[in-house]
Scaffold this motif. Structure first.
Motif, short mmCIF file in Angstrom:
data_model
loop_
_atom_site.label_atom_id
_atom_site.label_comp_id
_atom_site.label_asym_id
_atom_site.label_seq_id
_atom_site.Cartn_x
_atom_site.Cartn_y
_atom_site.Cartn_z
N GLN A 31 0.84 -1.20 0.00
CA GLN A 31 0.00 0.00 0.00
C GLN A 31 0.88 1.26 0.00
OE1 GLN A 31 -3.39 -0.21 -0.26
NE2 GLN A 31 -2.94 -2.40 -0.45
N PRO A 32 0.94 1.99 -1.12
CA PRO A 32 1.81 3.18 -1.21
C PRO A 32 1.54 4.21 -0.11
CG PRO A 32 1.03 2.58 -3.39
CD PRO A 32 0.27 1.72 -2.42
N LEU A 33 0.27 4.39 0.25
CA LEU A 33 -0.05 5.38 1.29
C LEU A 33 0.55 4.97 2.63
CD1 LEU A 33 -1.49 8.01 1.91
CD2 LEU A 33 -3.57 6.68 2.40
N ALA A 34 0.46 3.69 2.94
CA ALA A 34 1.01 3.19 4.21
C ALA A 34 2.54 3.25 4.22
CB ALA A 34 0.54 1.75 4.46
N ALA A 35 3.15 3.12 3.04
CA ALA A 35 4.61 3.12 2.93
C ALA A 35 5.19 4.52 2.82
CB ALA A 35 5.03 2.30 1.70
N ARG A 36 4.35 5.52 2.60
CA ARG A 36 4.84 6.84 2.21
C ARG A 36 5.80 7.47 3.23
NH1 ARG A 36 3.93 12.30 1.59
NH2 ARG A 36 3.95 13.01 -0.59
N ALA A 37 5.47 7.39 4.50
CA ALA A 37 6.31 8.01 5.53
C ALA A 37 7.71 7.41 5.53
CB ALA A 37 5.66 7.88 6.90
N ALA A 38 7.79 6.07 5.44
CA ALA A 38 9.09 5.40 5.44
C ALA A 38 9.85 5.69 4.14
CB ALA A 38 8.90 3.90 5.62
N VAL A 39 9.14 5.78 3.04
CA VAL A 39 9.78 6.14 1.76
C VAL A 39 10.37 7.54 1.86
CG1 VAL A 39 9.32 6.74 -0.66
CG2 VAL A 39 8.42 4.60 0.29
N LEU A 40 9.62 8.47 2.42
CA LEU A 40 10.12 9.84 2.59
C LEU A 40 11.34 9.86 3.48
CD1 LEU A 40 6.91 12.06 2.94
CD2 LEU A 40 8.68 12.23 1.18
N ASP A 41 11.33 9.10 4.56
CA ASP A 41 12.48 9.05 5.46
C ASP A 41 13.73 8.60 4.70
OD1 ASP A 41 11.06 9.94 7.62
OD2 ASP A 41 10.70 7.94 8.47
#
Length: 267
Positions: A31-41
């Motif tokens: 789920q891209p939305l669920a992964a977004r924070a970690a991707v941004l980090d």
């Protein structure tokens, strides 16, 4: 630290970073939305690393141009990483049509392959025809990721026809295309844009208009920053005899003589 031991640009391995983003997405259940924070980090980590290593390199050799070129190379790789993640995992086109393609192009100083620390990243998303839902979604997703990482991104999304039409009317846009450089995507699109731009530039009236516009910009800039070239605290970018004056000379020469590098002007 010895110069030879300092990491070289672009300061990270894109394949390894891509694998990390894919793993983050998988751990978030795809789920891209669920992964977004970690991707941004992860993207923020890469940006911090690049700026740190560029600063260390500059301190070691004092070569400002090398620093700016290194940061430009890093940004190219970061944008490719973000684009690949977006089209592979977020907005993949199962059966892409001829309209579902784009070229991502660097303009401005970034287009010249030079990027100062914390400078704007100027991008043109070039499309073959009108905007499609896929293209709009991809561009929006990429831009929000880059903004949320903390980058200042100037952007435009246009077709070739729109780019040429606007360039005719606006010397600033004409200058941006003059410095354009393909980062990724459809090479044929980029080549068509540049060929049509060069064809337009052959018109003597277009040459005169461009030269007059750039000289008018120069005069206005000097009025703002001071007419004297002997100021105690000069504006080294916009002041008389400053960096922007050198850029203006090269833009005019590049437009009129259709060269790419200053060395070509010798002939």
């Amino acid at each position: 630290m010895e110069k030879s031991l300092l990491p070289a640009a672009p300061y990270f391995d894109r394949a390894a970073a891509s694998a990390t983003l894919t793993r983050i997405l998988k751990e978030a259940g795809g789920q891209p939305l669920a992964a977004r924070a970690a991707v941004l980090d992860k993207l923020k980590e890469l940006l911090k690393l690049a700026r740190t290593e560029a600063q260390r390199q500059l301190a070691a050799d004092g070569n400002g141009r090398r620093c700016a070129e290194g940061l430009s190379q890093f940004m190219d790789e970061l944008i490719r990483l973000v684009y690949d993640y977006t089209v592979s995992h977020v907005y993949s086109a199962e059966n892409p049509s001829s309209a579902e393609r784009m070229a991502v192009i660097a303009t401005g100083g970034y287009g010249r392959g030079l990027l100062a620390p914390y400078s704007d990243v100027d991008l043109l998303f070039l499309l073959p025809y009108k905007q499609t839902p896929w293209g709009e979604s991809v561009v929006e997703y990429i831009l929000y990721l880059l903004w949320d990482v903390g980058l200042k991104v100037g952007h435009a999304t246009r077709t070739i026809d729109q780019s040429i039409k606007l360039a005719r009317a606006d010397a600033t846009i004409r200058t941006a295309i003059l410095d354009a450089r393909l980062i990724l995507g459809d090479e044929a699109l980029f080549s068509e844009l540049m060929q049509r731009f060069r064809d337009e530039a052959r018109d003597p009236s277009a040459m005169r208009a461009f030269v007059e516009a750039k000289l008018a910009e120069r005069d206005e800039r000097h009025n703002r920053s001071g007419e004297s070239r002997y100021k105690v605290e000069p504006n080294i970018k916009d002041g008389k005899g400053g960096l922007r004056d050198l850029h203006t000379l090269f833009w005019i020469a590049k437009y009129v003589y259709r060269v790419h590098e200053p060395a070509e002007l010798i002939a």
